[in-house]
Design an enzyme around this catalytic site. Structure first.
Site, PDB file in Angstrom:
ATOM      1  N   ASN A 211     -25.241  -6.331 -23.354  1.00 53.48           N
ATOM      2  CA  ASN A 211     -24.931  -5.642 -24.615  1.00 53.48           C
ATOM      3  C   ASN A 211     -25.081  -4.137 -24.412  1.00 53.48           C
ATOM      4  OD1 ASN A 211     -27.768  -4.822 -25.235  1.00 53.48           O
ATOM      5  ND2 ASN A 211     -28.034  -7.035 -25.203  1.00 53.48           N
ATOM      6  N   ASP A 280     -29.049 -13.382 -26.993  1.00 48.37           N
ATOM      7  CA  ASP A 280     -29.429 -14.595 -27.712  1.00 48.37           C
ATOM      8  C   ASP A 280     -28.910 -15.848 -27.006  1.00 48.37           C
ATOM      9  OD1 ASP A 280     -30.941 -13.604 -29.874  1.00 48.37           O
ATOM     10  OD2 ASP A 280     -29.113 -12.852 -30.817  1.00 48.37           O
ATOM     11  N   LYS A 290     -18.528 -16.725  -6.582  1.00 44.50           N
ATOM     12  CA  LYS A 290     -17.697 -16.004  -7.542  1.00 44.50           C
ATOM     13  C   LYS A 290     -16.594 -16.925  -8.082  1.00 44.50           C
ATOM     14  CE  LYS A 290     -14.657 -12.086  -7.889  1.00 44.50           C
ATOM     15  NZ  LYS A 290     -13.563 -11.518  -7.144  1.00 44.50           N
ATOM     16  N   PHE A 324     -37.911  -5.435 -33.678  1.00 42.31           N
ATOM     17  CA  PHE A 324     -36.797  -4.590 -34.113  1.00 42.31           C
ATOM     18  C   PHE A 324     -35.702  -5.493 -34.661  1.00 42.31           C
ATOM     19  CE2 PHE A 324     -37.071  -0.048 -32.837  1.00 42.31           C
ATOM     20  CZ  PHE A 324     -38.390  -0.062 -32.402  1.00 42.31           C
ATOM     21  N   LYS A 338     -36.239 -11.882 -41.552  1.00 44.46           N
ATOM     22  CA  LYS A 338     -36.923 -11.983 -40.251  1.00 44.46           C
ATOM     23  C   LYS A 338     -38.435 -11.959 -40.426  1.00 44.46           C
ATOM     24  CE  LYS A 338     -33.300 -10.380 -37.319  1.00 44.46           C
ATOM     25  NZ  LYS A 338     -32.597  -9.276 -36.722  1.00 44.46           N
ATOM     26  N   LYS A 342     -40.755 -15.066 -39.056  1.00 44.72           N
ATOM     27  CA  LYS A 342     -41.674 -14.926 -37.919  1.00 44.72           C
ATOM     28  C   LYS A 342     -42.909 -14.155 -38.377  1.00 44.72           C
ATOM     29  CE  LYS A 342     -37.638 -14.505 -34.948  1.00 44.72           C
ATOM     30  NZ  LYS A 342     -36.839 -13.678 -34.041  1.00 44.72           N
TER      31      LYS A 342
HETATM   32  N1  CTP Z   1     -35.734 -10.922 -29.588  1.00 39.12           N
HETATM   33  C1  CTP Z   1     -36.473 -11.626 -28.656  1.00 39.12           C
HETATM   34  N2  CTP Z   1     -35.930 -12.673 -27.975  1.00 39.12           N
HETATM   35  C2  CTP Z   1     -34.662 -13.044 -28.198  1.00 39.12           C
HETATM   36  C3  CTP Z   1     -33.886 -12.344 -29.147  1.00 39.12           C
HETATM   37  C4  CTP Z   1     -34.441 -11.288 -29.822  1.00 39.12           C
HETATM   38  O1  CTP Z   1     -37.647 -11.291 -28.463  1.00 39.12           O
HETATM   39  N3  CTP Z   1     -34.154 -14.062 -27.497  1.00 39.12           N
HETATM   40  C5  CTP Z   1     -36.367  -9.820 -30.332  1.00 39.12           C
HETATM   41  C6  CTP Z   1     -35.797  -8.443 -30.121  1.00 39.12           C
HETATM   42  O2  CTP Z   1     -36.474  -7.762 -29.090  1.00 39.12           O
HETATM   43  C7  CTP Z   1     -36.055  -7.794 -31.474  1.00 39.12           C
HETATM   44  C8  CTP Z   1     -35.966  -8.929 -32.436  1.00 39.12           C
HETATM   45  O3  CTP Z   1     -36.167 -10.120 -31.672  1.00 39.12           O
HETATM   46  O4  CTP Z   1     -37.343  -7.260 -31.566  1.00 39.12           O
HETATM   47  C9  CTP Z   1     -34.707  -9.062 -33.224  1.00 39.12           C
HETATM   48  O5  CTP Z   1     -33.579  -9.011 -32.437  1.00 39.12           O
HETATM   49  P1  CTP Z   1     -32.131  -8.991 -33.113  1.00 39.12           P
HETATM   50  O6  CTP Z   1     -31.125  -9.139 -32.045  1.00 39.12           O
HETATM   51  O7  CTP Z   1     -31.982  -7.867 -34.064  1.00 39.12           O
HETATM   52  O8  CTP Z   1     -32.149 -10.213 -34.052  1.00 39.12           O
HETATM   53  P2  CTP Z   1     -32.228 -11.754 -33.809  1.00 39.12           P
HETATM   54  O9  CTP Z   1     -33.637 -12.198 -33.958  1.00 39.12           O
HETATM   55  O10 CTP Z   1     -31.540 -12.091 -32.558  1.00 39.12           O
HETATM   56  O11 CTP Z   1     -31.490 -12.268 -35.077  1.00 39.12           O
HETATM   57  P3  CTP Z   1     -29.962 -12.140 -35.461  1.00 39.12           P
HETATM   58  O12 CTP Z   1     -29.215 -12.531 -34.245  1.00 39.12           O
HETATM   59  O13 CTP Z   1     -29.860 -13.045 -36.603  1.00 39.12           O
HETATM   60  O14 CTP Z   1     -29.727 -10.714 -35.867  1.00 39.12           O
END
Ligand code: CTP
Length: 405
Positions: A211, A280, A290, A324, A338, A342
């Site tokens: 990302n 995610d 490859k 975050f 959120k 959590k």
């Molecule tokens: N985070 C994490 N592990 C993951 C995904 C996210 O620890 N597998 C943490 C990020 O470091 C951040 C927070 O979760 O502190 C939120 O990440 P964000 O991408 O904004 O949200 P998500 O929890 O993934 O939720 P959504 O996809 O619904 O926005």
């Protein structure tokens, strides 16, 4: 706060121009004093343009064979009294020797004797000069007098040799400046674990999913926490950023590796700040070779990665856990959800579609959603400033938890 930056005659003198900028970013008012040697490398005009102040050159001091001028006779006293800190960067072996011996034969060395402000020196020279017993002794004398010495880095030197002698990084110099000025050390005794950057989820040996995170927000938190006296562990996905001075870096690549690294270090942490943009989802299969172009279409099957924040929050104990939330719409609603899902203490939410916020910019616009409901929308701030506010809030929540409120 006002800093006099003494620039002396070494090849690294050109780096002082960038250093002026970095000091100004930290809101220091910088005035530059150049030695005669420095003027051989750079024109005073460069610094005058950068600082907006007259640059004090050797001309103002009575050089051998030149008549003393009245201005020089008082100027060093005026500068000595108005500065909060004297920084000499780069400091040549010759200037260090003069400072150690108390020889005041130009403006900079006279200023050193005349000021009661703290002094920081950042030497840069050839490795043999750096290692010479005379230089070691001079540095020992300066240190014994309370002067902070920012040791040079190792690397390729202008003389063609490799070793210690390169001017230390701007970050290391800034860190010493902050330390000398006794900046708030309100995180002394805390262990702050920070996650930062993107993760990379491999598809095959040459391709991966990732990302747009640059890592700057997390690195700013790590840097600010270290400057405030915390021990800092920075678990970072791949970024192009230098490791902040005094921070323990744990480099990782994938979400899985990040989860493992966090799991390994979290027990030590008293504050956890999860600024990483963790993928995610990751490919179910990582191809060993490859993948070849062939089929007209292709689907990648993805599976969820471990939710690191949820795992840390579930076992949080007395630790303060900060998450975050990067959102593109309905910021408050998502952040509050959120917080409900959590057991974290604070969600720092930013609208990444906002101008001046999010990826690859130096500023951020965030709202703080603490568990106690005292939400705070912050204006557009530098990521460093946002980092300071996040740490302030973490400390507030910590003392609240201690006082049982
Ligand atoms: N985070 C994490 N592990 C993951 C995904 C996210 O620890 N597998 C943490 C990020 O470091 C951040 C927070 O979760 O502190 C939120 O990440 P964000 O991408 O904004 O949200 P998500 O929890 O993934 O939720 P959504 O996809 O619904 O926005």
């Amino acid at each position: 706060m006002r800093i006099a930056l003494g620039v002396t005659g070494g090849v690294a003198a050109y780096k002082a121009a960038e250093l002026v900028r970095r000091l100004q970013q930290e809101k220091f008012d910088v005035e530059v004093v150049m030695t005669r040697g420095a003027e051989e490398f750079l024109r005073p005009l460069t610094f005058a343009a950068l600082t907006g102040h007259k640059v004090i050159t050797a001309m103002f001091a009575a050089a051998p064979g030149e008549p003393a001028n009245v201005e020089s006779a008082i100027e060093h006293i005026a500068v000595a009294q108005r500065i909060d800190l004297l920084l000499v960067a780069p400091a040549t072996a010759g200037v260090l020797a003069k400072l150690a011996a108390g020889i005041a034969d130009d403006f900079l060395t006279t200023l050193y004797l005349a000021t009661k402000a703290p002094v920081v020196v950042a030497p840069a020279m050839n490795i043999n000069m750096w290692e010479h017993p005379a230089t070691r002794e001079n540095l020992g004398r300066l240190r014994a007098r309370g002067v902070r010495v920012v040791d040079p880095d190792e690397g390729y030197l202008a003389c063609g040799m490799t070793g210690a002698g390169r001017l230390a990084s701007h970050e290391a110099i800034l860190e010493a400046v902050r330390g000398a000025l006794n900046f708030v050390r309100d995180l002394a005794g805390e262990v702050v674990l920070v996650t930062a950057g993107p993760t990379c989820e491999d598809i095959d040996p040459v391709r991966y999913l990732t990302n747009r995170s640059s890592g700057r927000m997390g690195y700013a938190v790590a840097e600010a926490a270290a400057a405030r006296g915390a021990s800092v562990i920075l678990v970072s996905g791949p970024t192009a950023l230098p490791t902040p001075a005094g921070v323990e870096l744990v480099p990782v690549r994938s979400a899985e590796q990040m989860a493992r690294a966090v799991g390994k270090h979290v027990d030590r942490a008293t504050i956890v700040v999860m600024a990483a943009a963790v993928a995610d989802y990751r490919p179910v299969h990582k191809h060993a070779q490859k993948m070849k172009r062939g089929a007209p279409d292709l689907s990648l099957q993805l599976e969820m990665t471990p939710d690191i924040l949820a795992a840390v929050a579930a076992e949080k104990g007395r630790r303060i856990v900060v998450g975050f939330a990067a959102e593109t719409e309905r910021l408050a609603e998502h952040a509050r959800r959120k917080l409900a899902a959590k057991p974290v203490d604070l969600i720092v939410a930013n609208d990444v579609s906002h101008h001046g916020a999010g990826f690859d910019v130096d500023t951020n616009v965030v709202t703080l959603f603490p568990r106690d409901g005292r939400e705070k929308a912050l204006p557009a701030l530098s990521k460093r400033e946002v980092a300071e506010r996040v740490l302030d809030e973490a400390l507030r929540l910590k003392s609240g938890a201690r006082n049982g409120s």
